[in-house]
Design an enzyme around this catalytic site. Sequence first.
Site, PDB file in Angstrom:
ATOM      1  N   ASP A   1      -4.687  -3.003   4.914  1.00  0.00           N
ATOM      2  CA  ASP A   1      -5.212  -2.541   6.199  1.00  0.00           C
ATOM      3  C   ASP A   1      -6.727  -2.566   6.279  1.00  0.00           C
ATOM      4  O   ASP A   1      -7.294  -2.584   7.355  1.00  0.00           O
ATOM      5  CB  ASP A   1      -4.702  -1.132   6.528  1.00  0.00           C
ATOM      6  CG  ASP A   1      -4.972  -0.135   5.412  1.00  0.00           C
ATOM      7  OD1 ASP A   1      -5.746  -0.472   4.494  1.00  0.00           O
ATOM      8  OD2 ASP A   1      -4.418   0.978   5.452  1.00  0.00           O
TER       9      ASP A   1
ATOM     10  N   ASP B   1       0.851  -1.188   0.000  1.00  0.00           N
ATOM     11  CA  ASP B   1       0.000   0.000   0.000  1.00  0.00           C
ATOM     12  C   ASP B   1       0.888   1.240   0.000  1.00  0.00           C
ATOM     13  O   ASP B   1       2.070   1.157   0.333  1.00  0.00           O
ATOM     14  CB  ASP B   1      -0.854   0.032   1.275  1.00  0.00           C
ATOM     15  CG  ASP B   1      -2.063  -0.883   1.171  1.00  0.00           C
ATOM     16  OD1 ASP B   1      -2.440  -1.203   0.040  1.00  0.00           O
ATOM     17  OD2 ASP B   1      -2.607  -1.275   2.216  1.00  0.00           O
TER      18      ASP B   1
END
Length: 1071
Positions: free
Chosen positions: A781, A475
């Site tokens: 996440d 990410d």
Amino acid sequence: MASGTGSSPPPAHEERVLEGEGAFEISSKNTSHDHLRRWRQAALVLNASRRFRYTLDLERQEEKENLRRMLRSHAQVIRAVFVFKEAGQKNLREYCTSIKGDTLSQRFSVDLKKLKMLNRDHDAIIFQEVGGVKGLSDLLKSDLDRGLSPDESELMRRRDIFGANTYPRKERRSIWHFVFEACQDLTLVILMVAAAISFSLGMATEGVKDGWYDGGSIFFAVFLVIFVTATSDYRQSLQFQHLNEEKRNIQVEVIRGGKRLVASIFDLVVGDVVPLKIGDQVPADGILIYGHSLAIDESSMTGESKIVNKDQRAPFLMSGCKVADGYGSMLVTGVGINTEWGMLMANLSEDIGEETPLQVRLNGVATLIGIVGLSVAGAVLVILWLRYFTGHTKNPDGTTQFLAGTTGVKQGFMGAIRILTIAVTIVVVAVPEGLPLAVTLTLAYSMRKMMRDKALVRRLSSCETMGSATTICSDKTGTLTMNKMTVVEAYLGGEKMDTYDNASTMCTSVTALLIEGIAQNTTGTVFMPEDGGAAEITGSPTEKAILSWGLMIGMDFKDVRSKSSVLHVVPFNSEKKRGGVALQVSDTEVHIHWKGAAELLLASCRSWLSTDGSIQQMNSIKHNEFKERIDDMAMSSLRCVAFAYCPWEPKMVPMESLDKWKLPEDDLTLIGMVGIKDPCRPGVRNAVQLCSTAGVKVRMVTGDNVETAKAIAVECGILDAKDAASEPNVIEGKVFREMSETAREDIADKITVMGRSSPNDKLLLVQCLKRRGHVVAVTGDGTNDAPALHEADIGLSMGISGTEVAKESSDIIILDDDFTSVVKVVRWGRSVYANIQKFIQFQLTVNVAALVINVIAAVSSGDVPLNAVELLWVNLIMDTLGALALATEPPTDNLMKRHPVGRREPLVTNVMWRNLFIQALYQIAVLLIFNFDGKRILRLQNGSWEHAEKTKNTFVFNAFVFCQIFNEFNARKPEEKNVFKGVANNHLFVAIVGATTVLQILIIEFLGKFFDTARLDWRLWLLSVAIGAVSWPLAYLGKFIPVPVRPFQSYFKHCSCRRGPRQDEEQGGKS
């Protein structure tokens, strides 16, 4: 976790990899139970309880699943039985449920029986009787807005009355349990029986004074082995227990004293107010206070994969369930064992283990060595017995040990037992029972150290698999960047604000609309301290940045929220990249506010709000102007967020079915845009460079604008500036998603940055890369990242920003959300593999040398130079102490200069074979020379024949041990010439080598009676050490000998064997 994963079948591609492999090959995730049974049946095991301690207990896993199903279907009956069964145990009574009715009634105006029934039966009648959630909060003396007082004494009283949010766990196993387990080793049992016979016969024939030494010394050596083994195993157990506690300790948000605080799930009490958002675990039983589009996944409790919507008609929340969508808050009404989840966990709290691919492969190595060792020991036993009973075995004084018809039965039996003891001890040395456990040792050590490096390992196998990772899909936000966001650029009313903290130049209606959207369309909060201190803002980093900016332009958060009521909320969606809210501003006015990705929201706008408050038509010129501003911000590494709204007629609002209302997403009016800066983390560029050197490709997969993603990727060193514009390197998620499967697979290897990606795009990329043969690590996440985390070879969730759903689907939690911590995990993964190889090289050298020396000596002379007690000491050096010394080497920078280890590469490399053969041949040659001609070489002819023989054997034993001590240094660096590099930093290694040396001196000089050794003079000591020390220059020179690239083992296989998936995988993994 509520549902087991052990029984799920492996993916099809994993099964294809495993086809044709031996029994000792398993996948790193989701291995079938049949395959796990297969390797257990193929393994040669002498102590099953110890060998399989940290493997998955298949029978207990099935029992666990049956128990879980039973608990779900008979929860009320089970709770009654459980409480009744434990009622007599004082510690549990204090720990969980013992609540005196009179104490309760004195403090809280609620009937305990009703509260329990409410939690258990979800009884709507009782709920209405107590006055709904407001009435219940009054009875529990809680405030729905401000929560409980943070006063610790008040919280403690509630724990005493209502119980703590914990559940009883199985008591920690004491060291005596591990002592008992170590005693179950078959060879040690045989040795103890033989020692007992030798002990009793010795005292009967030679008297009490001298007759107990032979049996007693074996007893002593066996108990020493048991004690050291049990102590090592006990320490490992404590480390794993500590790590399991860390995994269970979930951090949750709770409102106390009007502030949002982060607390341990174990600290929650009845009466607490807990905010919930998508991806959270419901931390206790409770009642919904308010919720917007709140949907709960109750599969962990009901067993049904069904999402249940929660509102005031269905307000009951069960502990252990997951928030699938929306957000809200709850009042805690039941904790710990008084909840269904607590009862379930109390019955299923014991960890049932997990085996790793490397552990299983080492069982295969141990089995192969063990078969050879057993064969050799059997041959030695037969040869020695034949020589003994045919009168070819001599005593130290030259007389024959056994003469048929002359030697007594007891004496003859004693001789046979002595030979059996030697043969069994050879088995102890030859069968490396501790080899598979060395993986557990190095994993326990690595996991403990990784905690310090901000990585919590949830699944053991991931620690070693990370060493084989060929690509990391990371990410951007919070991982590569700092996740500390601030608004640095703003456009309102179609114009750029020169000073974005001054909105006085704007029309009040424009500012009012903007502030209304900021305050109401958020999951964050603003708490203003009563003492007038700085505002405390909670929420995601993006929300916090926007709320902070709102305060700067004059927002009064509490006042703005009080002026309108929320009708319906559409939580931010990672697919659509936007979130919305419908507000009742007045009886005649409804506003629908949207906030999200600037270019996507701009596409839905048909008008825009000018500085004077008038609504202007969005023509193509103005659209392009806004688009240019978005691109400019994106190219400056800014996250672009837009605000839009549309007015709505109150009569068009479906009041009867608000939860099903689909808010209008088109024909919006653009209010403004902001650019949010999130700086790169320091050290990220170096970490990316380190990965590149190590043969690990870093790819950025982000939901942000492609231009923002490119700018950050260049800044981080993931992308070269010259490659930034070329599409194979940079791609949009939508483009990748719409490709055919073949096209996706062809382009997957070339992708470096994927922008505007959805969680499903990340999953598709992971699947393509795995099919290309990569070992894929993925960071995530969000709740929607769970499929990609689960599919990846190693799923890495974020400890700070990650949801509980993402964490449960991951293998490793990065506690500080930092990419540099991900790189440290790669180092540790490679270190696990490297340390195991060091230990294998060391152990195989001892195995080969000890076996060959004893076999040749037994065949040629009818006796062995190393007796049973000496062999047990060698086994202790080689097995437990050797593993402690070598399996706990910290990772070095050199590990990151190698390419990833192929998942099917042989454990024993050609370099290791070369080192092993050099050392083993040297030891065999030198020690056999001294064994056969030692009395002449050492000039021992002057004394008695018996003393000379004992001194010679003692010297051979001493030289053999020192060869292992010096070779332990060589094993540290199988490929490097300087074996002493970093040795001073490994205090455990130095301590073990030092302790082994001191103990060896004590054995020779003071424990001669026990070990049947003679004291050596300084010349023989010097020579013993010199023989051992020769292994250092020998190892140095040996490393100049080149080794072939083709694995040594492959020469023994059929040339067409195992061609196809495995080799393709390795080639892909190295690409």
